[in-house]
Motif scaffolding. Structure first.
Motif, PDB file in Angstrom:
ATOM      1  N   GLY A  52       0.809  -1.214   0.000  1.00  0.00           N
ATOM      2  CA  GLY A  52       0.000   0.000   0.000  1.00  0.00           C
ATOM      3  C   GLY A  52       0.836   1.255   0.000  1.00  0.00           C
ATOM      4  O   GLY A  52       1.802   1.394  -0.756  1.00  0.00           O
ATOM      5  N   ASN A  53       0.465   2.182   0.908  1.00  0.00           N
ATOM      6  CA  ASN A  53       1.138   3.481   0.933  1.00  0.00           C
ATOM      7  C   ASN A  53       2.499   3.434   1.623  1.00  0.00           C
ATOM      8  O   ASN A  53       3.117   4.472   1.842  1.00  0.00           O
ATOM      9  CB  ASN A  53       0.247   4.515   1.623  1.00  0.00           C
ATOM     10  N   LEU A  54       2.980   2.232   1.961  1.00  0.00           N
ATOM     11  CA  LEU A  54       4.330   2.127   2.509  1.00  0.00           C
ATOM     12  C   LEU A  54       5.371   2.241   1.410  1.00  0.00           C
ATOM     13  O   LEU A  54       6.535   2.515   1.661  1.00  0.00           O
ATOM     14  CB  LEU A  54       4.511   0.797   3.246  1.00  0.00           C
ATOM     15  N   LEU A  55       4.944   1.994   0.165  1.00  0.00           N
ATOM     16  CA  LEU A  55       5.858   2.099  -0.970  1.00  0.00           C
ATOM     17  C   LEU A  55       5.951   3.550  -1.418  1.00  0.00           C
ATOM     18  O   LEU A  55       4.956   4.258  -1.497  1.00  0.00           O
ATOM     19  CB  LEU A  55       5.377   1.234  -2.142  1.00  0.00           C
ATOM     20  N   SER A  56       7.144   3.988  -1.705  1.00  0.00           N
ATOM     21  CA  SER A  56       7.355   5.347  -2.196  1.00  0.00           C
ATOM     22  C   SER A  56       7.473   5.304  -3.709  1.00  0.00           C
ATOM     23  O   SER A  56       8.356   4.642  -4.259  1.00  0.00           O
ATOM     24  CB  SER A  56       8.622   5.939  -1.575  1.00  0.00           C
ATOM     25  N   MET A  57       6.543   6.004  -4.383  1.00  0.00           N
ATOM     26  CA  MET A  57       6.534   6.016  -5.842  1.00  0.00           C
ATOM     27  C   MET A  57       6.557   7.455  -6.337  1.00  0.00           C
ATOM     28  O   MET A  57       6.090   8.373  -5.655  1.00  0.00           O
ATOM     29  CB  MET A  57       5.278   5.315  -6.369  1.00  0.00           C
ATOM     30  N   PRO A  58       7.088   7.677  -7.551  1.00  0.00           N
ATOM     31  CA  PRO A  58       7.024   9.018  -8.132  1.00  0.00           C
ATOM     32  C   PRO A  58       5.582   9.452  -8.311  1.00  0.00           C
ATOM     33  O   PRO A  58       4.676   8.637  -8.438  1.00  0.00           O
ATOM     34  CB  PRO A  58       7.730   8.843  -9.493  1.00  0.00           C
ATOM     35  N   ASP A  59       5.350  10.776  -8.327  1.00  0.00           N
ATOM     36  CA  ASP A  59       3.990  11.295  -8.432  1.00  0.00           C
ATOM     37  C   ASP A  59       3.271  10.804  -9.670  1.00  0.00           C
ATOM     38  O   ASP A  59       2.079  10.542  -9.644  1.00  0.00           O
ATOM     39  CB  ASP A  59       4.011  12.834  -8.436  1.00  0.00           C
ATOM     40  N   GLU A  60       4.017  10.666 -10.773  1.00  0.00           N
ATOM     41  CA  GLU A  60       3.349  10.257 -12.005  1.00  0.00           C
ATOM     42  C   GLU A  60       2.874   8.815 -11.959  1.00  0.00           C
ATOM     43  O   GLU A  60       2.033   8.390 -12.745  1.00  0.00           O
ATOM     44  CB  GLU A  60       4.265  10.467 -13.217  1.00  0.00           C
ATOM     45  N   GLU A  61       3.420   7.995 -11.029  1.00  0.00           N
ATOM     46  CA  GLU A  61       2.997   6.607 -10.902  1.00  0.00           C
ATOM     47  C   GLU A  61       1.950   6.418  -9.808  1.00  0.00           C
ATOM     48  O   GLU A  61       1.342   5.366  -9.717  1.00  0.00           O
ATOM     49  CB  GLU A  61       4.214   5.722 -10.609  1.00  0.00           C
ATOM     50  N   GLN A  62       1.757   7.423  -8.963  1.00  0.00           N
ATOM     51  CA  GLN A  62       0.781   7.294  -7.895  1.00  0.00           C
ATOM     52  C   GLN A  62      -0.631   7.475  -8.437  1.00  0.00           C
ATOM     53  O   GLN A  62      -0.871   8.328  -9.289  1.00  0.00           O
ATOM     54  CB  GLN A  62       1.048   8.340  -6.806  1.00  0.00           C
ATOM     55  N   GLN A  63      -1.555   6.671  -7.911  1.00  0.00           N
ATOM     56  CA  GLN A  63      -2.946   6.810  -8.320  1.00  0.00           C
ATOM     57  C   GLN A  63      -3.663   7.901  -7.534  1.00  0.00           C
ATOM     58  O   GLN A  63      -4.688   8.400  -7.982  1.00  0.00           O
ATOM     59  CB  GLN A  63      -3.674   5.471  -8.145  1.00  0.00           C
ATOM     60  N   ILE A  64      -3.127   8.254  -6.377  1.00  0.00           N
ATOM     61  CA  ILE A  64      -3.694   9.326  -5.568  1.00  0.00           C
ATOM     62  C   ILE A  64      -2.594  10.339  -5.259  1.00  0.00           C
ATOM     63  O   ILE A  64      -1.569   9.988  -4.672  1.00  0.00           O
ATOM     64  CB  ILE A  64      -4.296   8.793  -4.253  1.00  0.00           C
ATOM     65  N   VAL A  65      -2.791  11.575  -5.682  1.00  0.00           N
ATOM     66  CA  VAL A  65      -1.836  12.649  -5.421  1.00  0.00           C
ATOM     67  C   VAL A  65      -2.570  13.752  -4.671  1.00  0.00           C
ATOM     68  O   VAL A  65      -3.544  14.326  -5.192  1.00  0.00           O
ATOM     69  CB  VAL A  65      -1.230  13.206  -6.724  1.00  0.00           C
ATOM     70  N   ARG A  66      -2.111  14.051  -3.480  1.00  0.00           N
ATOM     71  CA  ARG A  66      -2.759  15.091  -2.670  1.00  0.00           C
ATOM     72  C   ARG A  66      -2.227  16.453  -3.082  1.00  0.00           C
ATOM     73  O   ARG A  66      -1.022  16.712  -3.029  1.00  0.00           O
ATOM     74  CB  ARG A  66      -2.508  14.829  -1.190  1.00  0.00           C
ATOM     75  N   ARG A  67      -3.154  17.340  -3.475  1.00  0.00           N
ATOM     76  CA  ARG A  67      -2.768  18.687  -3.908  1.00  0.00           C
ATOM     77  C   ARG A  67      -2.627  19.629  -2.726  1.00  0.00           C
ATOM     78  O   ARG A  67      -1.697  20.418  -2.644  1.00  0.00           O
ATOM     79  CB  ARG A  67      -3.802  19.226  -4.893  1.00  0.00           C
ATOM     80  N   ASP A  68      -3.575  19.579  -1.815  1.00  0.00           N
ATOM     81  CA  ASP A  68      -3.520  20.378  -0.593  1.00  0.00           C
ATOM     82  C   ASP A  68      -4.368  19.679   0.459  1.00  0.00           C
ATOM     83  O   ASP A  68      -4.731  18.504   0.290  1.00  0.00           O
ATOM     84  CB  ASP A  68      -3.993  21.818  -0.835  1.00  0.00           C
ATOM     85  N   GLU A  69      -4.718  20.384   1.514  1.00  0.00           N
ATOM     86  CA  GLU A  69      -5.423  19.746   2.630  1.00  0.00           C
ATOM     87  C   GLU A  69      -6.798  19.227   2.234  1.00  0.00           C
ATOM     88  O   GLU A  69      -7.282  18.248   2.804  1.00  0.00           O
ATOM     89  CB  GLU A  69      -5.560  20.758   3.778  1.00  0.00           C
ATOM     90  N   ASN A  70      -7.424  19.854   1.239  1.00  0.00           N
ATOM     91  CA  ASN A  70      -8.804  19.512   0.908  1.00  0.00           C
ATOM     92  C   ASN A  70      -9.005  19.107  -0.546  1.00  0.00           C
ATOM     93  O   ASN A  70     -10.142  19.130  -1.031  1.00  0.00           O
ATOM     94  CB  ASN A  70      -9.734  20.695   1.231  1.00  0.00           C
ATOM     95  N   GLU A 125      -7.966   6.865   2.083  1.00  0.00           N
ATOM     96  CA  GLU A 125      -7.437   8.221   1.945  1.00  0.00           C
ATOM     97  C   GLU A 125      -8.427   9.271   2.433  1.00  0.00           C
ATOM     98  O   GLU A 125      -8.050  10.231   3.107  1.00  0.00           O
ATOM     99  CB  GLU A 125      -7.081   8.480   0.478  1.00  0.00           C
ATOM    100  N   LEU A 126      -9.703   9.091   2.087  1.00  0.00           N
ATOM    101  CA  LEU A 126     -10.730  10.089   2.417  1.00  0.00           C
ATOM    102  C   LEU A 126     -11.472   9.775   3.707  1.00  0.00           C
ATOM    103  O   LEU A 126     -12.335  10.548   4.123  1.00  0.00           O
ATOM    104  CB  LEU A 126     -11.739  10.205   1.264  1.00  0.00           C
ATOM    105  N   LEU A 151      -5.947  14.648  -6.635  1.00  0.00           N
ATOM    106  CA  LEU A 151      -6.086  14.155  -8.001  1.00  0.00           C
ATOM    107  C   LEU A 151      -6.005  12.639  -7.932  1.00  0.00           C
ATOM    108  O   LEU A 151      -5.061  12.087  -7.368  1.00  0.00           O
ATOM    109  CB  LEU A 151      -4.976  14.707  -8.908  1.00  0.00           C
ATOM    110  N   MET A 152      -7.017  11.967  -8.506  1.00  0.00           N
ATOM    111  CA  MET A 152      -7.066  10.509  -8.416  1.00  0.00           C
ATOM    112  C   MET A 152      -7.256   9.905  -9.793  1.00  0.00           C
ATOM    113  O   MET A 152      -8.049  10.408 -10.604  1.00  0.00           O
ATOM    114  CB  MET A 152      -8.210  10.062  -7.501  1.00  0.00           C
ATOM    115  N   ASP A 153      -6.540   8.821 -10.033  1.00  0.00           N
ATOM    116  CA  ASP A 153      -6.703   8.058 -11.267  1.00  0.00           C
ATOM    117  C   ASP A 153      -8.064   7.358 -11.252  1.00  0.00           C
ATOM    118  O   ASP A 153      -8.530   6.913 -10.205  1.00  0.00           O
ATOM    119  CB  ASP A 153      -5.580   7.036 -11.382  1.00  0.00           C
ATOM    120  N   GLY A 154      -8.691   7.262 -12.431  1.00  0.00           N
ATOM    121  CA  GLY A 154      -9.995   6.612 -12.504  1.00  0.00           C
ATOM    122  C   GLY A 154      -9.958   5.157 -12.098  1.00  0.00           C
ATOM    123  O   GLY A 154     -10.956   4.604 -11.642  1.00  0.00           O
TER     124      GLY A 154
END
Length: 445
Positions: free
Chosen positions: A336-354, A370-371, A357-360
């Motif tokens: 899960g989220n224990l793996l460190s991946m580049p942003d372009e490979e992540q399916q969930i990228v947090r932009r700010d606190e609220n 996450e939510l 961006l999520m892959d379909g």
């Protein structure tokens, strides 16, 4: 009877009552898992406690006989011992008609308070602090008392069993640990610092393997890179260069006619040796493992282990290939989220606190974690975030179509044909009583 003897008897009764109260709460509260661990470590009394917990009728009968007898004797001994002395003190201030009643009430209050504090509350709190240790220490004396009062135990326990049978009530304690209880224990362990943050997430992901199904982790059909039997060597080389995967399917004319798969390492060995290769070469194409898309990820692991394979072709009920899944995909869910991946490979990228961006194709389980969303409507009908928004809108969304759900806005921001590539998720606050469950861009149907 002198006051000294009376006080000594009261003290003895308090000790007996404290012993019975401590034994009652400790044996009832002792955890089965902890007792089993103590038993494996060589603590024989732990087995005796487990046996009492499995058949607690005789034990509780002894406790109740003892506690009630002590309470009655405490009143019999305490009232005549203290009332005269209390009356003697009160006579200095009051000599009216209520003197005797006030003296009796005072002695009753003192004896009752002493028994509540020293014979009930303190022993029970002490036993609750370490129930397993107290239980294994007190179990042997309780077994002696059970044998000593066997006739009374047999009589009262027989009556209680008769009433239990008549009313259809359970008489045996059963220890059933549910997944919810395990999750609660893990959360408590994480809050107490017993489990590290990473360990907590890893254990949660292990349980998640049983609730997540193949479509949530597989490479979908449209993303599969495969070879056809009539592909030339140059075509194969170019596909490997353009798509540096470790394995490729080999098909006969179309993707639903899978013959097997090749390992890119086998191709690399031949290239390094300067040998030419063809998909018809013996030993180059390996037989595939096919699995239905209805399996959960734990079943996939078991199937791969049994067949000694680390790649499987996912087939639906119509015998069509809907994807492929590898052992790496399953372990990726596990980590899960224990793996460190580049942003372009992540399916969930947090932009700010609220906002996120999520892959379909993000699995719903990851979105929920996450939510912090506990449940989705009809979660059996889809596996991914794209499936969720299509279910809510009841159509293929267009760009800027959105859904409002559980204090979040899910907006489609990148659509390619019928494929939902990316969604923007933002948190908002609303009055849930009048907020819509879903919403579309006005004018689009």
């Amino acid at each position: 009877m002198s006051i000294f003897v009376s006080l000594l008897l009261i003290l003895l009764l308090i000790v007996i009552s404290a012993f019975l109260s401590c034994a009652e709460i400790s044996i009832a509260a002792a955890r089965k898992i902890r007792l089993e661990m103590m038993s494996k470590e060589g603590e024989q009394n732990a087995d005796r406690v487990l046996a009492l917990q499995a058949q607690p009728g005789n034990f509780f009968t002894v406790v109740q006989i003892g506690l009630n007898a002590v309470a009655i004797l405490g009143g019999v001994v305490g009232e005549p011992a203290l009332t005269p002395h209390i009356r003697g003190v009160l006579e200095n201030f009051y000599q009216g008609a209520w003197l005797e009643n006030i003296s009796f009430a005072g002695s009753f209050l003192i004896v009752t308070s002493v028994f509540i504090l020293f014979a009930d509350l303190m022993p029970k709190r002490l036993a609750m602090a370490a129930p397993e240790r107290a239980a294994v220490f007190l179990v042997k004396p309780m077994l002696v008392l059970e044998n000593l009062f066997r006739p009374l135990v047999w009589f009262f326990n027989g009556l209680s069993k008769a009433f239990f049978t008549l009313l259809g009530l359970p008489q045996v304690r059963t220890e059933v640990i549910t997944p919810s209880e395990i999750h609660a224990m893990m959360d408590a362990g994480a809050q107490a610092g017993v489990l590290l943050h990473q360990e907590h997430h890893l254990i949660e992901n292990v349980f998640e393997l049983e609730t997540r199904y193949v479509p949530s982790a597989m490479t979908p059909r449209e993303s599969i890179v495969y070879f056809l039997m009539n592909d030339s060597e140059e075509t194969i080389r170019q596909k490997i260069i353009d798509h540096p995967h470790s394995r490729f399917l080999v098909c006969d004319g179309h993707i639903d006619a899978v013959l097997g798969y090749i390992d890119s390492k086998d191709v690399l060995k031949r290239l390094l040796k300067g040998e030419r290769f063809s998909l018809n070469d013996k030993g180059l194409v390996h037989s595939p493992l096919s699995i239905p898309d209805s399996l959960n990820l734990w079943e996939v692991l078991e199937r791969m282990k049994a067949m000694d394979e680390d790649l499987a072709i996912v087939v639906n009920e119509y015998a069509l290939v809907v994807g492929i899944i590898s052992i790496t995909d399953v372990t990726g869910v596990l980590m899960g989220n224990l793996l460190s991946m580049p942003d372009e490979e992540q399916q969930i990228v947090r932009r700010d606190e609220n906002s996120w961006l999520m892959d379909g194709l993000t699995p719903l389980g990851e979105v929920m974690n996450e939510l912090d969303i506990e449940e989705y409507p009809n979660p059996v009908g889809y596996e991914t975030l794209a499936g969720f928004i299509m279910y809510m809108l009841r159509k293929i969304p267009k760009k800027t179509d959105f859904v409002l759900f559980s204090d979040f806005k899910f907006e489609a921001v990148d659509i390619e044909g019928n494929k939902i590539n990316q969604l923007l998720v933002t948190r908002f606050k609303q009055d849930k009583s009048d907020a819509p469950a879903k919403k579309e861009k006005p004018g689009e149907h």
